[in-house]
Motif scaffolding. Structure first.
Motif, PDB file in Angstrom:
ATOM      1  N   CYS A 137      58.541  24.345  35.121  1.00 59.36           N
ATOM      2  CA  CYS A 137      58.250  25.722  35.513  1.00 59.36           C
ATOM      3  C   CYS A 137      56.961  25.745  36.336  1.00 59.36           C
ATOM      4  CB  CYS A 137      58.079  26.547  34.236  1.00 59.36           C
ATOM      5  SG  CYS A 137      57.872  28.277  34.524  1.00 59.36           S
ATOM      6  N   GLY A 138      57.023  26.250  37.565  1.00 59.41           N
ATOM      7  CA  GLY A 138      55.839  26.276  38.416  1.00 59.41           C
ATOM      8  C   GLY A 138      55.772  25.111  39.380  1.00 59.41           C
ATOM      9  N   MET A 139      56.761  24.213  39.320  1.00 59.73           N
ATOM     10  CA  MET A 139      56.752  23.037  40.199  1.00 59.73           C
ATOM     11  C   MET A 139      57.513  23.276  41.496  1.00 59.73           C
ATOM     12  SD  MET A 139      57.161  19.601  37.998  1.00 59.73           S
ATOM     13  CE  MET A 139      56.005  19.130  36.730  1.00 59.73           C
ATOM     14  N   GLY A 140      58.140  24.434  41.627  1.00 61.02           N
ATOM     15  CA  GLY A 140      58.916  24.696  42.827  1.00 61.02           C
ATOM     16  C   GLY A 140      58.034  25.064  44.005  1.00 61.02           C
ATOM     17  N   PRO A 141      58.648  25.341  45.145  1.00 63.21           N
ATOM     18  CA  PRO A 141      57.889  25.627  46.369  1.00 63.21           C
ATOM     19  C   PRO A 141      56.910  26.791  46.255  1.00 63.21           C
ATOM     20  CG  PRO A 141      60.259  25.948  46.717  1.00 63.21           C
ATOM     21  CD  PRO A 141      60.104  25.325  45.386  1.00 63.21           C
ATOM     22  N   CYS A 142      57.184  27.794  45.449  1.00 64.07           N
ATOM     23  CA  CYS A 142      56.254  28.916  45.387  1.00 64.07           C
ATOM     24  C   CYS A 142      55.023  28.577  44.559  1.00 64.07           C
ATOM     25  CB  CYS A 142      56.932  30.194  44.888  1.00 64.07           C
ATOM     26  SG  CYS A 142      56.719  30.595  43.134  1.00 64.07           S
ATOM     27  N   MET A 143      55.046  27.436  43.891  1.00 59.67           N
ATOM     28  CA  MET A 143      53.883  26.910  43.154  1.00 59.67           C
ATOM     29  C   MET A 143      53.363  27.898  42.130  1.00 59.67           C
ATOM     30  SD  MET A 143      51.795  25.064  46.229  1.00 59.67           S
ATOM     31  CE  MET A 143      50.673  24.177  45.165  1.00 59.67           C
ATOM     32  N   GLY A 144      54.274  28.664  41.540  1.00 53.62           N
ATOM     33  CA  GLY A 144      53.854  29.561  40.483  1.00 53.62           C
ATOM     34  C   GLY A 144      53.401  30.931  40.938  1.00 53.62           C
ATOM     35  N   ARG A 145      53.448  31.197  42.246  1.00 53.97           N
ATOM     36  CA  ARG A 145      53.019  32.525  42.707  1.00 53.97           C
ATOM     37  C   ARG A 145      53.805  33.621  41.995  1.00 53.97           C
ATOM     38  NH1 ARG A 145      52.766  29.205  47.239  1.00 53.97           N
ATOM     39  NH2 ARG A 145      51.023  29.420  48.681  1.00 53.97           N
ATOM     40  N   GLU A 146      55.113  33.349  41.760  1.00 51.85           N
ATOM     41  CA  GLU A 146      55.957  34.391  41.184  1.00 51.85           C
ATOM     42  C   GLU A 146      56.113  34.283  39.669  1.00 51.85           C
ATOM     43  OE1 GLU A 146      56.795  36.804  43.060  1.00 51.85           O
ATOM     44  OE2 GLU A 146      56.700  36.038  45.097  1.00 51.85           O
ATOM     45  N   CYS A 147      55.784  33.159  39.069  1.00 53.85           N
ATOM     46  CA  CYS A 147      56.042  33.006  37.634  1.00 53.85           C
ATOM     47  C   CYS A 147      54.784  32.867  36.790  1.00 53.85           C
ATOM     48  CB  CYS A 147      56.958  31.816  37.373  1.00 53.85           C
ATOM     49  SG  CYS A 147      56.193  30.211  37.700  1.00 53.85           S
ATOM     50  N   ALA A 148      53.648  32.592  37.422  1.00 55.31           N
ATOM     51  CA  ALA A 148      52.435  32.249  36.675  1.00 55.31           C
ATOM     52  C   ALA A 148      52.085  33.263  35.596  1.00 55.31           C
ATOM     53  CB  ALA A 148      51.245  32.077  37.621  1.00 55.31           C
ATOM     54  N   ASP A 149      51.998  34.530  35.976  1.00 56.84           N
ATOM     55  CA  ASP A 149      51.525  35.530  35.019  1.00 56.84           C
ATOM     56  C   ASP A 149      52.517  35.754  33.895  1.00 56.84           C
ATOM     57  OD1 ASP A 149      49.591  37.698  37.273  1.00 56.84           O
ATOM     58  OD2 ASP A 149      49.340  35.626  36.618  1.00 56.84           O
ATOM     59  N   THR A 150      53.799  35.653  34.199  1.00 53.08           N
ATOM     60  CA  THR A 150      54.812  35.825  33.148  1.00 53.08           C
ATOM     61  C   THR A 150      54.718  34.673  32.147  1.00 53.08           C
ATOM     62  OG1 THR A 150      56.260  36.896  34.751  1.00 53.08           O
ATOM     63  CG2 THR A 150      57.258  36.218  32.677  1.00 53.08           C
ATOM     64  N   THR A 176      42.292  31.723  46.171  1.00 51.94           N
ATOM     65  CA  THR A 176      41.046  31.716  45.392  1.00 51.94           C
ATOM     66  C   THR A 176      41.131  30.671  44.275  1.00 51.94           C
ATOM     67  OG1 THR A 176      41.899  33.668  44.206  1.00 51.94           O
ATOM     68  CG2 THR A 176      40.242  34.056  45.909  1.00 51.94           C
ATOM     69  N   LEU A 177      42.312  30.456  43.721  1.00 50.95           N
ATOM     70  CA  LEU A 177      42.490  29.386  42.741  1.00 50.95           C
ATOM     71  C   LEU A 177      42.355  28.028  43.414  1.00 50.95           C
ATOM     72  CD1 LEU A 177      45.511  30.697  40.629  1.00 50.95           C
ATOM     73  CD2 LEU A 177      43.174  30.347  39.804  1.00 50.95           C
ATOM     74  N   LEU A 178      42.955  27.908  44.593  1.00 54.61           N
ATOM     75  CA  LEU A 178      42.868  26.655  45.346  1.00 54.61           C
ATOM     76  C   LEU A 178      41.419  26.299  45.638  1.00 54.61           C
ATOM     77  CD1 LEU A 178      44.335  24.436  47.084  1.00 54.61           C
ATOM     78  CD2 LEU A 178      44.183  26.057  48.986  1.00 54.61           C
ATOM     79  N   ALA A 179      40.631  27.328  45.948  1.00 56.55           N
ATOM     80  CA  ALA A 179      39.223  27.098  46.287  1.00 56.55           C
ATOM     81  C   ALA A 179      38.378  26.803  45.049  1.00 56.55           C
ATOM     82  CB  ALA A 179      38.656  28.320  47.022  1.00 56.55           C
ATOM     83  N   GLY A 180      38.986  26.889  43.890  1.00 55.20           N
ATOM     84  CA  GLY A 180      38.255  26.579  42.661  1.00 55.20           C
ATOM     85  C   GLY A 180      37.407  27.723  42.142  1.00 55.20           C
ATOM     86  N   TYR A 192      48.021  28.496  36.178  1.00 57.66           N
ATOM     87  CA  TYR A 192      48.242  27.176  36.763  1.00 57.66           C
ATOM     88  C   TYR A 192      47.031  26.702  37.554  1.00 57.66           C
ATOM     89  CZ  TYR A 192      53.309  28.036  36.086  1.00 57.66           C
ATOM     90  OH  TYR A 192      54.550  28.310  35.582  1.00 57.66           O
ATOM     91  N   GLY A 193      46.737  25.412  37.476  1.00 55.47           N
ATOM     92  CA  GLY A 193      45.778  24.814  38.393  1.00 55.47           C
ATOM     93  C   GLY A 193      46.487  24.626  39.726  1.00 55.47           C
ATOM     94  N   ILE A 194      45.822  24.968  40.796  1.00 53.89           N
ATOM     95  CA  ILE A 194      46.466  24.901  42.107  1.00 53.89           C
ATOM     96  C   ILE A 194      45.803  23.825  42.940  1.00 53.89           C
ATOM     97  CG2 ILE A 194      46.998  26.202  44.216  1.00 53.89           C
ATOM     98  CD1 ILE A 194      48.464  27.193  41.702  1.00 53.89           C
TER      99      ILE A 194
END
Lengths: 467, 96
Positions: free
Chosen positions: A416-429, A276-280, A448-450
């Motif tokens: 932070c957020g540049m790894g393969p998970c693209m912030g899925r696991e760290c964004a909210d923290t 949903t973030l990717l879709a804007g 994060y902007g996705i």
């Protein structure tokens, strides 16, 4: 190729319900799903296997059994279903409001177009950092449950469950029935029901008494199975050098450490917001549920025209709510495309709307009684926040002190957020640490902007895209 | 970390770090590796720390392994097939 009328991403209860409803009305619809088979995570199965029957009958419970009937209904409807497909890009429509979606099966990539895109991508476990959470041997309760559903495998050795919420209690029961009961549950919730929560509890009881009774039965089953259930755990951590060796946890006076082979953690479920973030789509922080939710109208349309969000991806409600909302979205889309008139829409959606009405009362109580552990809101300095790039909470706080007020700026400063998970696991923290440090509301801090690709594709696959 | 509650009825043979093993047809690579006691799937690029699956549904990317010479494969989303050569991913796709 002409655009699809409707493309549905995700074959959990919501996605199956939308697609099956539309398909039966003769609307051209296609489901794409990352797993090989419909059902999502909640109805995940190993179709055609001997143990699937035993799992369903003896171990996983009645809700799961009913769910597999829904999967069968979907398959028997003949709705076009493509498994093993990941979405890597979403481009909202231009003038003709047709959405472009990038798909990949791991070997080749393609782009398809759709007049209506339905994102039914479900939920994820809230990724709550704690010391040692990156050690091999630490995984989510939902992860282990998905594994059990799809393979019949259960944990080996000494298992501890830490966290709280209905999924913890359900899975402890399911493991117990399979002969693999956890040694202990470290529950971060309180056992009792304080006075200020009675009114919410009573509302839940009135509207969703059966669901509450089910939860109470799980707790009783845990007691009968002799599983140690420790409440009000103030903190826990995983210990080990190369992999998990033990878990330490606080108690009333001091703490304990117990040898553990597998630590299953759960701090609630939140909508998976990556697509949903990717879709804007616009999102809003829900304070009580401590998660981002995409803004949707009563039909499920997001802030982007033609892009709909339904099921847990729109807001946690569970499988039955997702199923009913999915069906109603199917009817709505059929109406929007002129296949059925308004009267029929009202008629067909009435029952689901009525049944969904009281479910908010249960959610509201569960959010309060089994909410995310307060002690883990802001991790200790040495705790890893970004698992991929191994950035600690202390490093985030450091750049916050330098003036970083948003996650994207923090990403530029720290990776932070540049790894393969693209912030899925760290964004909210990350957002929470920044919000806490600067005294800003989460909506102001943002997330994060996705940008695409959100799943791995090679340059070769991009070059080979048929345009 | 995990054990089967039912025997393998439809075997598939593959290799992990050169060692042959059997799993059930249709399983994910991650599930198969967990069933044979694999504790470490990859070593991180930053600190060479060992990692293993955390979410098992394709979000966390901890289960990245090298399959048939191709790195960065999410083991939880890849179905195990006959003869697969699976190796621990060491660092980024180029290695250290």
């Amino acid at each position: 190729m002409a655009p699809y009328d409707v493309l549905v991403v995700g074959a959990g209860p919501a996605g199956m319900a939308v697609a099956t409803t539309l398909h039966k009305l003769g609307v051209e619809v296609r489901i794409v799903e990352e797993q090989g088979y419909p059902g999502g995570q909640i109805y995940r199965s190993a179709p055609g296997t001997v143990w699937s029957e035993k799992l369903r009958r003896d171990w996983l419970g009645r809700d799961y059994a009913n769910g597999t009937l829904r999967v069968r209904e979907c398959l028997e409807s003949g709705v076009p279903f493509s498994g093993g497909i990941s979405v890597w890009a979403i481009e909202p429509g231009d003038q003709d409001a047709v959405v472009r979606v990038g798909l990949t099966n791991g070997v080749a990539a393609e782009t398809v177009r759709a007049r209506h895109l339905v994102l039914a991508t479900g939920a994820m476990e809230r990724p709550t950092p704690f010391p040692g959470w990156t050690l091999p041997g630490v995984m989510g309760v939902g992860a282990a449950q998905s594994l059990m559903k799809s393979t019949g495998m259960v944990p080996e050795g000494r298992v501890v469950i830490a966290g709280t919420g209905p999924l913890v209690y359900l899975f402890a029961c399911q493991l117990s029935r399979a002969g693999a009961a956890p040694a202990m549950i470290l529950d971060t919730a309180n056992r009792g029901l304080p006075r200020e929560r009675w009114s919410r509890f009573l509302r839940a009881l009135r509207h969703q008494g059966a669901a509450l009774a089910r939860g109470a039965r799980w707790l009783a089953e845990i007691r009968r199975a002799g599983i140690r259930h420790r409440w009000s755990i103030p903190w826990y951590r995983a210990n080990g050098s190369a992999s998990l060796e033990s878990v330490s946890f606080g108690k009333e006076n001091g703490f304990d450490t117990e040898e553990t082979d597998l630590l299953l953690v759960h701090d609630g479920v939140v909508p998976g917001k990556h697509l949903t973030l990717l879709a804007g789509c616009e999102h809003r922080w829900h304070p009580a549920r401590a998660c981002w939710e995409p803004l949707t109208d009563s039909n499920g349309e997001s802030s982007r025209r033609g892009i709909f969000v339904v099921g847990d991806a729109a807001g946690i409600g569970g499988a039955d709510v997702a199923w009913r909302r999915g069906q109603n979205l199917g009817w709505f889309l059929a109406h929007r495309m002129g296949r059925i008139d308004r009267d029929r829409l009202q008629r067909e959606t009435r029952r689901n709307r009525r049944l969904n009405k009281g479910t908010e009362a249960l959610r509201s109580f569960l959010d309060l009684q089994y909410g995310p552990a307060p002690f883990m809101r802001i991790p200790e300095s040495e705790t890893i926040v970004c698992r991929c790039e191994e950035i600690t909470a202390g490093e985030i706080i450091k750049v916050a002190a330098l003036g970083c007020t948003g996650p994207n700026q923090t990403k530029a400063f720290t990776r932070c957020g540049m790894g393969p998970c693209m912030g899925r696991e760290c964004a909210d923290t990350v957002s929470r640490i920044l919000a806490d440090f600067h005294g800003l509301p989460m909506d102001k801090v943002g997330t994060y902007g996705i940008r695409p690709p959100v799943k791995p594709i090679t340059v070769g696959q991009l070059a080979d895209l048929a345009e | 970390m995990f054990r089967r509650t039912f025997p393998i009825t439809d075997p598939v043979t593959a290799r992990f770090e050169g060692r042959e093993f059997q799993a059930q047809a249709g399983e994910s690579v991650a599930a198969a590796l967990l069933s044979i006691g694999v504790r470490v799937f990859r070593h991180t690029p930053v600190s060479e720390s060992g990692r293993a699956p955390y979410c098992l549904i394709g979000h966390c990317f901890e289960c990245l392994v090298e399959i048939d010479g191709v790195p960065n494969q999410q083991a939880c989303l890849t179905v195990l097939t006959e003869g697969m050569d699976i190796r621990v991913q060491r660092g980024t796709r180029e290695g250290y």
